[in-house]
Design a protein around this motif. Structure first.
Motif, PDB file in Angstrom:
ATOM      1  N   ASP A   6       1.150  26.329  99.881  1.00 11.62           N
ATOM      2  CA  ASP A   6       2.401  26.057 101.389  1.00 11.62           C
ATOM      3  C   ASP A   6       2.071  27.021 102.235  1.00 11.62           C
ATOM      4  OD1 ASP A   6       4.298  25.564  98.803  1.00 11.62           O
ATOM      5  OD2 ASP A   6       4.317  28.464  98.108  1.00 11.62           O
ATOM      6  N   SER A  41      10.669  24.935  96.706  1.00 14.74           N
ATOM      7  CA  SER A  41      10.397  26.015  96.907  1.00 14.74           C
ATOM      8  C   SER A  41      11.941  27.187  95.869  1.00 14.74           C
ATOM      9  CB  SER A  41      10.763  27.027  97.492  1.00 14.74           C
ATOM     10  OG  SER A  41       9.844  28.235  97.703  1.00 14.74           O
ATOM     11  N   HIS A  83      -2.370  20.652 101.336  1.00 13.35           N
ATOM     12  CA  HIS A  83      -1.255  21.288 100.726  1.00 13.35           C
ATOM     13  C   HIS A  83      -1.450  20.336  99.094  1.00 13.35           C
ATOM     14  CE1 HIS A  83       2.951  22.017  99.757  1.00 13.35           C
ATOM     15  NE2 HIS A  83       3.312  20.387  99.698  1.00 13.35           N
TER      16      HIS A  83
END
Length: 165
Positions: free
Chosen positions: A10, A124, A61
């Motif tokens: 993240d 998220s 990522h």
């Protein structure tokens, strides 16, 4: 252990977003920077360096958070990676002095930021709703401002047909 990788993944994603934003902002103020430094090569090198860092963070990522495309949020993330590749190619085309490549490069960079912001805001479940809404509102404002800028730029140029008529 998975939690640590998730947190690093993240963080890498947000660092990629920050670097893309920094690179874009740097280009917005490049004329002012050029007036101070008078060194076009250094300005280009700084832009390329920031952009390469964005790419590195994006690779980290994706590497740490790889998922098969199962949700719209994940799909937007992979679409962002594809657009990032096209932005990189159009930037390379500009360095090779291809006509109008800078216009496409800057427009696609804005689309890239928008896609990344929507991906981050929707992917998220742990992100506070207010933060997601703020990110999406910021994205809309950035996209509208860029659209207005590109519209003014497109119609500010004198047309070749109008000059001869």
């Amino acid at each position: 252990m998975t939690t640590l990788a998730f947190e690093v993944g993240d963080a890498a994603g947000f660092l990629a977003l920050i670097m893309v934003g920094a690179s874009s902002t740097f280009m917005l103020v490049r004329s002012r920077v050029l007036k101070v430094t008078r060194n076009l090569a250094a300005v280009r090198a700084a832009h390329v360096t920031i952009s390469v860092l964005a790419g590195v963070f994006m690779i980290v990522h994706v590497s740490l958070l790889f998922l098969p495309p199962t949700t719209t949020a994940v799909d937007l993330g992979y679409l962002s990676v594809g657009v990032a590749a096209v932005v990189w190619l159009t930037g390379t085309a500009f360095l090779e002095r291809l006509r109008d490549s800078l216009f496409f490069h800057s427009t696609l960079a804005t689309v890239l930021v928008g896609l990344i912001m929507v991906h981050a805001a929707t992917s998220s479940l742990e992100m506070p709703s207010l933060l997601s809404q703020g990110m999406l509102a910021t994205t809309v404002m950035i996209m509208l401002a860029n659209a207005a800028y590109q519209y003014r730029r497109a119609f500010a140029r004198p047309s070749l047909g109008a000059a001869s008529g």
